[in-house]
Write a protein that holds these residues in place. Structure first.
Motif, PDB file in Angstrom:
ATOM      1  N   ARG A  83       0.860  -1.189   0.000  1.00  0.00           N
ATOM      2  CA  ARG A  83       0.000   0.000   0.000  1.00  0.00           C
ATOM      3  C   ARG A  83       0.896   1.240   0.000  1.00  0.00           C
ATOM      4  O   ARG A  83       1.734   1.411   0.891  1.00  0.00           O
ATOM      5  CB  ARG A  83      -0.860  -0.022   1.253  1.00  0.00           C
ATOM      6  N   VAL A  84       0.712   2.085  -1.011  1.00  0.00           N
ATOM      7  CA  VAL A  84       1.530   3.304  -1.116  1.00  0.00           C
ATOM      8  C   VAL A  84       0.644   4.478  -1.507  1.00  0.00           C
ATOM      9  O   VAL A  84      -0.427   4.286  -2.080  1.00  0.00           O
ATOM     10  CB  VAL A  84       2.651   3.164  -2.182  1.00  0.00           C
ATOM     11  N   PRO A  85       1.089   5.704  -1.210  1.00  0.00           N
ATOM     12  CA  PRO A  85       0.349   6.874  -1.683  1.00  0.00           C
ATOM     13  C   PRO A  85       0.248   6.843  -3.210  1.00  0.00           C
ATOM     14  O   PRO A  85       1.181   6.417  -3.884  1.00  0.00           O
ATOM     15  CB  PRO A  85       1.203   8.046  -1.217  1.00  0.00           C
ATOM     16  N   ALA A  86      -0.878   7.283  -3.730  1.00  0.00           N
ATOM     17  CA  ALA A  86      -1.089   7.263  -5.180  1.00  0.00           C
ATOM     18  C   ALA A  86      -0.016   8.090  -5.868  1.00  0.00           C
ATOM     19  O   ALA A  86       0.267   9.212  -5.453  1.00  0.00           O
ATOM     20  CB  ALA A  86      -2.473   7.811  -5.501  1.00  0.00           C
ATOM     21  N   GLY A 116      -4.427   9.786  -1.110  1.00  0.00           N
ATOM     22  CA  GLY A 116      -5.085   8.596  -1.614  1.00  0.00           C
ATOM     23  C   GLY A 116      -4.070   7.476  -1.667  1.00  0.00           C
ATOM     24  O   GLY A 116      -2.869   7.722  -1.779  1.00  0.00           O
ATOM     25  N   PHE A 117      -4.542   6.235  -1.560  1.00  0.00           N
ATOM     26  CA  PHE A 117      -3.611   5.106  -1.566  1.00  0.00           C
ATOM     27  C   PHE A 117      -3.930   4.139  -2.685  1.00  0.00           C
ATOM     28  O   PHE A 117      -5.054   4.055  -3.167  1.00  0.00           O
ATOM     29  CB  PHE A 117      -3.653   4.371  -0.223  1.00  0.00           C
ATOM     30  N   THR A 118      -2.917   3.401  -3.072  1.00  0.00           N
ATOM     31  CA  THR A 118      -3.044   2.441  -4.156  1.00  0.00           C
ATOM     32  C   THR A 118      -1.989   1.366  -3.925  1.00  0.00           C
ATOM     33  O   THR A 118      -1.299   1.382  -2.919  1.00  0.00           O
ATOM     34  CB  THR A 118      -2.823   3.171  -5.505  1.00  0.00           C
ATOM     35  N   VAL A 119      -1.893   0.392  -4.828  1.00  0.00           N
ATOM     36  CA  VAL A 119      -0.711  -0.459  -4.794  1.00  0.00           C
ATOM     37  C   VAL A 119       0.285   0.155  -5.764  1.00  0.00           C
ATOM     38  O   VAL A 119      -0.090   0.887  -6.680  1.00  0.00           O
ATOM     39  CB  VAL A 119      -1.009  -1.937  -5.174  1.00  0.00           C
ATOM     40  N   SER A 120       1.576  -0.111  -5.570  1.00  0.00           N
ATOM     41  CA  SER A 120       2.599   0.427  -6.460  1.00  0.00           C
ATOM     42  C   SER A 120       2.262   0.056  -7.905  1.00  0.00           C
ATOM     43  O   SER A 120       1.754  -1.033  -8.154  1.00  0.00           O
ATOM     44  CB  SER A 120       3.963  -0.171  -6.107  1.00  0.00           C
ATOM     45  N   PRO A 121       2.543   0.957  -8.850  1.00  0.00           N
ATOM     46  CA  PRO A 121       2.190   0.692 -10.249  1.00  0.00           C
ATOM     47  C   PRO A 121       2.743  -0.640 -10.785  1.00  0.00           C
ATOM     48  O   PRO A 121       2.046  -1.349 -11.496  1.00  0.00           O
ATOM     49  CB  PRO A 121       2.806   1.875 -10.998  1.00  0.00           C
ATOM     50  N   HIS A 122       3.988  -0.957 -10.443  1.00  0.00           N
ATOM     51  CA  HIS A 122       4.537  -2.231 -10.921  1.00  0.00           C
ATOM     52  C   HIS A 122       3.712  -3.402 -10.384  1.00  0.00           C
ATOM     53  O   HIS A 122       3.545  -4.423 -11.042  1.00  0.00           O
ATOM     54  CB  HIS A 122       5.985  -2.407 -10.476  1.00  0.00           C
ATOM     55  N   GLU A 123       3.205  -3.243  -9.159  1.00  0.00           N
ATOM     56  CA  GLU A 123       2.459  -4.339  -8.525  1.00  0.00           C
ATOM     57  C   GLU A 123       1.051  -4.477  -9.100  1.00  0.00           C
ATOM     58  O   GLU A 123       0.506  -5.570  -9.132  1.00  0.00           O
ATOM     59  CB  GLU A 123       2.412  -4.129  -7.015  1.00  0.00           C
ATOM     60  N   GLU A 124       0.470  -3.357  -9.547  1.00  0.00           N
ATOM     61  CA  GLU A 124      -0.810  -3.465 -10.261  1.00  0.00           C
ATOM     62  C   GLU A 124      -0.626  -4.403 -11.441  1.00  0.00           C
ATOM     63  O   GLU A 124      -1.498  -5.221 -11.752  1.00  0.00           O
ATOM     64  CB  GLU A 124      -1.217  -2.092 -10.815  1.00  0.00           C
ATOM     65  N   CYS A 125       0.515  -4.260 -12.106  1.00  0.00           N
ATOM     66  CA  CYS A 125       0.794  -5.109 -13.265  1.00  0.00           C
ATOM     67  C   CYS A 125       1.102  -6.543 -12.822  1.00  0.00           C
ATOM     68  O   CYS A 125       0.794  -7.492 -13.546  1.00  0.00           O
ATOM     69  CB  CYS A 125       1.950  -4.533 -14.074  1.00  0.00           C
ATOM     70  N   ALA A 126       1.701  -6.711 -11.647  1.00  0.00           N
ATOM     71  CA  ALA A 126       1.977  -8.055 -11.132  1.00  0.00           C
ATOM     72  C   ALA A 126       0.665  -8.766 -10.811  1.00  0.00           C
ATOM     73  O   ALA A 126       0.508  -9.964 -11.077  1.00  0.00           O
ATOM     74  CB  ALA A 126       2.865  -7.976  -9.889  1.00  0.00           C
ATOM     75  N   VAL A 127      -0.295  -8.015 -10.258  1.00  0.00           N
ATOM     76  CA  VAL A 127      -1.613  -8.584  -9.968  1.00  0.00           C
ATOM     77  C   VAL A 127      -2.273  -9.027 -11.278  1.00  0.00           C
ATOM     78  O   VAL A 127      -2.793 -10.139 -11.389  1.00  0.00           O
ATOM     79  CB  VAL A 127      -2.500  -7.554  -9.225  1.00  0.00           C
ATOM     80  N   GLU A 128      -2.216  -8.151 -12.284  1.00  0.00           N
ATOM     81  CA  GLU A 128      -2.801  -8.490 -13.587  1.00  0.00           C
ATOM     82  C   GLU A 128      -2.116  -9.731 -14.179  1.00  0.00           C
ATOM     83  O   GLU A 128      -2.780 -10.632 -14.703  1.00  0.00           O
ATOM     84  CB  GLU A 128      -2.670  -7.304 -14.549  1.00  0.00           C
ATOM     85  N   ALA A 129      -0.796  -9.795 -14.058  1.00  0.00           N
ATOM     86  CA  ALA A 129      -0.053 -10.956 -14.583  1.00  0.00           C
ATOM     87  C   ALA A 129      -0.503 -12.234 -13.879  1.00  0.00           C
ATOM     88  O   ALA A 129      -0.667 -13.284 -14.513  1.00  0.00           O
ATOM     89  CB  ALA A 129       1.444 -10.739 -14.419  1.00  0.00           C
TER      90      ALA A 129
END
Lengths: 262, 334
Positions: A9-12, A32-45
């Motif tokens: 969890r990181v700041p957007a 606002g918070f999100t997951v790190s951009p690279h990790e969004e892609c890891a989730v998608e993968a």
């Protein structure tokens, strides 16, 4: 196939980041918070791997209870299970984080069998340590490549593509393997209505990370320790306005000539 | 910090099949601010010839490692070599450049040594560790949030493992060249480390890349569509450069992620960066801020990128960019 994806969890990204009065932490009041951009892609993968091969995927994070929001995001786009390693919200250094995640993975694997692949983001957006995934892979004795811009799994081999200055490299890691995913590997999907419902219903499992970081390893050399956070020195550039509209082209090309790139 | 005579730095030389990564020279430049004694480690027989290039940067000894596993880059094999070298040579500081490979190799080494690792430092100072300025630890300044924040941090005493953020300093030769004396360093590597060595690669087509281009023409949301990048392509081609873009553009599917400049894309450092229709969000700015000159083209005089750029044109990029290309062509004709 069993896949684990680890997120933070990181700041957007793009948020203006304020620092607390004592200068040692990020003021998260209005972020606002999100997951790190690279990790969004890891989730998608991870979701794509499960769609292609069957099986199930688990998302894991270490953080405050609020990080459950990021776990639920992952479930909303197609991950089946969620695991939280709860902390009091303070920042954990990379070694301590890696030990806790390694220990949690061992517990999960001894209960439900090994993960074929464990995915991380290339680096976290906030601390940029470039190491937690690598430390976990080493502790588990598994091959690891960071920076994956392509990933497919067949016949017990994870084929990873990555960009280097000279070209696009291929790695072939025997499973079980650990892969650090980089943004650009895919375009993460948006949650579906069904996904949102699933994310509300999913039961977030909890594994206490304290066990892994007390005991014999508690006194290990660890760090770095933050003294202060500060914005980088502002580039104070007296902007020269070269003009308005296409008429400015002459002045622009004069500048290019002066710099010597014509 | 002042160089300390009895402190040694081991710099891990990044190379690709014998071609040294230029950022290695930046790391060596920082290494000399830490210590009077800088040694280097080259991994794989293809790197032997690099020793000659290291003398100018003040390197005393070049430890050269040969092994069948080291025919090409492999993060685990390289990390294992560095861990062996640290155990055998006992340097005070281990350093590499904060590139994809540099960060990966030192993280692999730090995992093997169970030591802390600080990625993407811009500065190192002695006397950290107890906050009083006279401890045996090292204080570093490192990049966080992709460069939108700097962190001052202490690393405990003992061996310090760091990478130096690319473009944090300009590479400069030493006042007195080093001997760069080749010294064979023998390790026994387990064959299994070959499991993560590069298996193959498709060579990039000859030509400049985003990371090396002298001119980058960047487009943002203001470009409006994939097709509308054509005039930016033309301007880039005219100047021997390439086109880059912001994250908004890749998220819209207008361009491939390989063209993205920013925190999660490519860090660029061209002579000239044209930022066209880009607002300059922090995550883009950190990828572009190492550019020597920035020319913003934007309709909004208050846009972040305009206030940070050295030069700006206020106007619609769809009119301004073709006009610049036309003006360049006109002058070349005359």
């Amino acid at each position: 196939m069993r896949i684990l994806v680890c997120v933070k969890r990181v700041p957007a990204p793009g948020s203006k980041i304020n620092i607390t009065a004592d200068g040692t932490a990020v003021d998260t009041t209005n972020l606002g918070f999100t997951v790190s951009p690279h990790e969004e892609c890891a989730v998608e993968a991870a979701v794509q791997l499960i769609e292609g091969h069957g099986g199930d995927a688990t998302v894991l994070t270490l953080g405050a209870v609020e990080a459950g929001e990021q776990l639920r995001y992952a479930v909303s786009v197609g991950i089946q299970r969620a695991v939280l390693l709860p902390t009091a919200g303070e920042e954990w250094d990379p070694q301590r984080t890696a030990r806790a995640i390694t220990s949690a993975i061992r517990q999960m694997e001894s209960a439900d069998g090994p993960f074929d692949a464990i995915l991380f983001g290339n680096e976290s957006a906030d601390s940029g340590g470039f190491q937690v995934g690598i430390r976990v892979a080493h502790a588990l004795g598994r091959p690891m490549v960071n920076g994956a811009k392509g990933l497919s799994i067949d016949d017990g081999i994870a084929r990873v593509q990555r960009e280097a200055d000279a070209g696009r490299e291929t790695y072939e890691l025997p499973l079980p393997a650990v892969i650090g995913v980089k943004e650009g590997i895919n375009l993460p999907r948006y949650p579906t209505m069904r996904g949102r419902l699933a994310s509300k219903k999913v039961e977030v499992a909890s594994i206490d990370p304290a066990d892994a970081t007390s005991g014999p390893m508690a006194g290990a050399v660890t760090g770095p320790t933050t003294i202060a956070l500060r914005p980088p020195p502002e580039r104070t550039s007296e902007t020269v306005i070269l003009g308005t509209g296409p008429d400015a082209a002459v002045a622009v090309v004069d500048v290019l000539d002066e710099i010597g790139v014509l | 910090m002042a160089p300390v005579a009895n402190r040694t730095v081991l710099a891990v030389v990044e190379h690709d099949r014998g071609t040294v990564a230029p950022t290695t020279f930046e790391a060596l430049t920082v290494a000399r601010t830490v210590s009077d004694r800088v040694d280097a480690l080259t991994i794989g027989a293809t790197a032997d010839a690099i020793a000659g290039d290291l003398a100018a940067y003040g390197v005393a000894s070049v430890h050269q490692v040969h092994d069948d596993v080291l025919t090409d880059y492999g993060p685990e094999a390289w990390g294992e070599v560095v861990a062996h070298a640290v155990r055998a040579l006992a340097p005070d500081v281990v350093m590499a450049s904060g590139t994809d490979r540099g960060n990966e190799v030192l993280a692999q080494a730090a995992a093997r040594l169970d030591l802390p690792f600080a990625a993407n430092c811009t500065e190192l100072r002695t006397g950290g560790g107890d906050g009083g300025g006279d401890g045996d630890g090292v204080e570093v300044t490192r990049i966080r949030w992709g460069g939108s924040l700097l962190e001052d941090a202490t690393l405990p005493g003992g061996i310090t493992i760091v990478t130096i953020a690319p473009h944090a300093v300009e590479a400069g030769p030493a006042a007195t060249p080093g001997a760069a004396e080749p010294v064979p360093f023998t390790v026994r590597l387990d064959r299994s480390l070959g499991r993560s060595v590069v298996r193959g690669r498709v060579e990039r087509e000859a030509g400049v890349t985003l990371a090396t281009a002298p001119v980058v023409v960047g487009g943002g949301r203001g470009v409006g569509s994939a097709e509308a990048f054509a005039p930016l392509e033309e301007l880039a081609a005219e100047l021997g450069g390439v086109v880059g873009c912001s994250r908004a553009v890749t998220n819209n599917g207008w361009r491939n992620h390989a063209d993205q400049v920013g925190q999660t894309g490519t860090r660029i450092a061209p002579e000239v960066y044209f930022a066209c229709g880009i607002s300059g969000a922090i995550q883009h700015w950190v990828g572009a801020m190492a550019s020597k000159h920035i020319i913003a083209v934007n309709t909004d005089r208050q846009a972040n990128i305009v206030t940070r750029a050295g030069y700006a044109v206020i106007g619609d990029l769809h009119e301004v960019v073709p006009a610049i290309t036309a003006e360049i062509r006109r002058r070349r004709r005359d």
